[in-house]
Design a protein around this motif. Sequence first.
Motif, PDB file in Angstrom:
ATOM      1  N   ALA A 141       0.781  -1.261   0.007  1.00 62.13           N
ATOM      2  CA  ALA A 141       0.035  -0.028  -0.207  1.00 62.13           C
ATOM      3  C   ALA A 141       0.844   1.359  -0.088  1.00 62.13           C
ATOM      4  O   ALA A 141       1.946   1.358   0.463  1.00 62.13           O
ATOM      5  CB  ALA A 141      -1.048  -0.088   1.193  1.00 62.13           C
ATOM      6  N   GLY A 142       0.529   2.175  -1.125  1.00 58.83           N
ATOM      7  CA  GLY A 142       1.235   3.382  -0.878  1.00 58.83           C
ATOM      8  C   GLY A 142       0.399   4.361  -0.180  1.00 58.83           C
ATOM      9  O   GLY A 142      -0.978   4.344   0.422  1.00 58.83           O
ATOM     10  N   HIS A 149      -9.409   5.699  -5.097  1.00 53.52           N
ATOM     11  CA  HIS A 149     -10.848   6.069  -5.000  1.00 53.52           C
ATOM     12  C   HIS A 149     -11.147   7.108  -6.122  1.00 53.52           C
ATOM     13  O   HIS A 149     -10.303   7.859  -6.342  1.00 53.52           O
ATOM     14  CB  HIS A 149     -11.055   6.731  -3.546  1.00 53.52           C
ATOM     15  CG  HIS A 149     -10.560   6.228  -2.107  1.00 53.52           C
ATOM     16  ND1 HIS A 149      -9.433   6.292  -1.843  1.00 53.52           N
ATOM     17  CD2 HIS A 149     -10.980   4.974  -1.505  1.00 53.52           C
ATOM     18  CE1 HIS A 149      -9.118   5.645  -0.730  1.00 53.52           C
ATOM     19  NE2 HIS A 149     -10.293   4.829  -0.432  1.00 53.52           N
ATOM     20  N   LEU A 150     -12.329   6.760  -6.623  1.00 50.91           N
ATOM     21  CA  LEU A 150     -12.570   7.485  -7.875  1.00 50.91           C
ATOM     22  C   LEU A 150     -14.111   7.888  -7.694  1.00 50.91           C
ATOM     23  O   LEU A 150     -15.150   7.057  -7.567  1.00 50.91           O
ATOM     24  CB  LEU A 150     -12.487   6.958  -9.220  1.00 50.91           C
ATOM     25  CG  LEU A 150     -13.026   7.377 -10.488  1.00 50.91           C
ATOM     26  CD1 LEU A 150     -12.503   8.720 -10.709  1.00 50.91           C
ATOM     27  CD2 LEU A 150     -12.867   6.452 -11.730  1.00 50.91           C
ATOM     28  N   THR A 183      -3.328   1.204  -4.696  1.00 50.52           N
ATOM     29  CA  THR A 183      -2.914   2.491  -4.773  1.00 50.52           C
ATOM     30  C   THR A 183      -1.766   2.611  -5.721  1.00 50.52           C
ATOM     31  O   THR A 183      -1.458   1.602  -6.317  1.00 50.52           O
ATOM     32  CB  THR A 183      -2.242   2.943  -3.363  1.00 50.52           C
ATOM     33  OG1 THR A 183      -1.446   2.167  -3.165  1.00 50.52           O
ATOM     34  CG2 THR A 183      -3.187   3.036  -2.419  1.00 50.52           C
ATOM     35  N   SER A 184      -1.356   3.641  -6.248  1.00 53.86           N
ATOM     36  CA  SER A 184      -0.043   3.958  -6.844  1.00 53.86           C
ATOM     37  C   SER A 184      -0.181   3.446  -8.101  1.00 53.86           C
ATOM     38  O   SER A 184       0.782   3.005  -8.953  1.00 53.86           O
ATOM     39  CB  SER A 184       0.945   3.660  -6.346  1.00 53.86           C
ATOM     40  OG  SER A 184       1.136   4.177  -4.897  1.00 53.86           O
ATOM     41  N   GLY A 185      -1.466   3.431  -8.774  1.00 50.09           N
ATOM     42  CA  GLY A 185      -1.471   3.098 -10.153  1.00 50.09           C
ATOM     43  C   GLY A 185      -1.762   1.734 -10.263  1.00 50.09           C
ATOM     44  O   GLY A 185      -2.237   1.082 -11.349  1.00 50.09           O
ATOM     45  N   THR A 186      -1.785   0.605  -9.231  1.00 51.23           N
ATOM     46  CA  THR A 186      -1.986  -0.811  -9.191  1.00 51.23           C
ATOM     47  C   THR A 186      -3.120  -1.202  -9.274  1.00 51.23           C
ATOM     48  O   THR A 186      -3.437  -2.362  -9.619  1.00 51.23           O
ATOM     49  CB  THR A 186      -1.263  -1.322  -7.880  1.00 51.23           C
ATOM     50  OG1 THR A 186      -1.867  -0.914  -6.808  1.00 51.23           O
ATOM     51  CG2 THR A 186       0.222  -1.120  -7.908  1.00 51.23           C
ATOM     52  N   SER A 227      -4.519  -4.972  -9.963  1.00 46.93           N
ATOM     53  CA  SER A 227      -5.150  -5.235  -8.669  1.00 46.93           C
ATOM     54  C   SER A 227      -6.365  -5.037  -8.106  1.00 46.93           C
ATOM     55  O   SER A 227      -7.237  -4.274  -8.821  1.00 46.93           O
ATOM     56  CB  SER A 227      -4.190  -4.541  -7.724  1.00 46.93           C
ATOM     57  OG  SER A 227      -2.844  -5.172  -7.723  1.00 46.93           O
ATOM     58  N   SER A 228      -6.973  -5.547  -7.091  1.00 47.70           N
ATOM     59  CA  SER A 228      -8.382  -5.448  -6.547  1.00 47.70           C
ATOM     60  C   SER A 228      -8.505  -5.201  -5.339  1.00 47.70           C
ATOM     61  O   SER A 228      -7.309  -5.418  -4.578  1.00 47.70           O
ATOM     62  CB  SER A 228      -9.090  -6.616  -6.938  1.00 47.70           C
ATOM     63  OG  SER A 228      -8.881  -7.195  -8.351  1.00 47.70           O
TER      64      SER A 228
END
Length: 451
Positions: free
Chosen positions: A249-250, A343-344, A387-390, A394-395
Amino acid sequence: MSDPTSSAPAPQLRRLDATAADFETRYAELFDRISEENAAIDARVADMLEDVRRRGDAAVLEYTRRFDRVEAASMAALEIGQRELQDALEAIPAEQREALQAAAERVRSYHERQREHMGGSWEYHDADGTLLGQKITPLDRVGIYVPGGKAAYPSSVLMNAIPAHVAGVPEIVMVVPTPDGERNPLVLAAAAVAGVSRAFAIGGAQAVGALAFGTASVPKVDKITGPGNAYVAAAKRRVFGVCGIDMIAGPSEILVIADGSTPADWVAMDLFSQAEHDELAQSILLCPDPAYIEQVGRAMQRLLPGMSRRAIIEASLRGRGAFIRVRDLEQACELADRIAPEHLELATREPRVLADRLRHAGAVFLGAYTSESLGDYCAGPNHVLPTSGTARFSSALGVYDFVKRTSLIQVSRRGAVHLGRIASVLGHGERLQAHATAAEMRLNDLDPEAG
């Protein structure tokens, strides 16, 4: 829509225009991902993990004394018993207890539905009678890391422990740092609500090492989940293989796509909600309407003085926040997919239309009334997100992270003849004689007409 005006300048967020000639250069600067591979931290963590592996409890006690300023003669003093968890649940105000229980019920309900749609074990027989299938089984023991430095996170207890319970994990071990020995009663109460099996007042890389390797007091786990600081992230990366991990996690992130239909104050506060986590958190607004962007900026300026974590918010917004003017909502979606945020928020009149276009996000929050904070606490879906574009690959944490899939194969006598010939050819092709011979032995020994 009302426009709260102010003569004071808006917070110093970057202003980018996606239609400008220099946009790609400025975009690259904004999304120059913060490296988690800090060499000094990684080297220090490597030494700490080796120390915990060798000395066990003694090393954990030493690091807890050094970093959390907690003096403990033994690990028994750092274990938080079930009685203390239940006492905390009974002692917190009724309003907090009811909120915890309501949130837990929603999180449990969502993950139970997730388990139903995840599918269970299955098997079938093919034409030659060979049985093929898959067996789903829960992990035996998991460790959950609950952050406890700049803030306390009872919600993280629920989000990590409940899906493990729903998956059928029989033992859940919680670790949580308690700087200066202060044990947060809401965190302990959440552990009682979520059904944590054992809990220890330890944190940092030493806690990750204790869970991964096991000590005389801390049981070795099969997987570690939950976010933490850079030391925790580096430790999780290094112990992967000794045990499983959920993700690295970033810093927290929020990206808001807005069309101007949501009150500016709401969007401003949503941007604050992630900025207040950490100075490295990232809050970004994408919008085609420059006047609305200015409204949000003025709202942020007006609301910021009332924030208890104002200094953290300001540092986050100044360092990594941005307002990005886009040509239209279609371009906003294209940029959002490039960013792949944790988060979007879709603060638009028709959020489902945009949601159908989007592919990459940890969680999507649809419509003006869906603040990201509801997802953090009580909506139901998990708040442990990539996070960080992953989010491109990733889920969110879920029930599927606490089970494993085992393949089942039972070859029939007839199948051994058919499959043996195929395996023999491929085995010899790979120059793996024993592979080919093992298949041939069965092929030569069996009557192809046998059942």
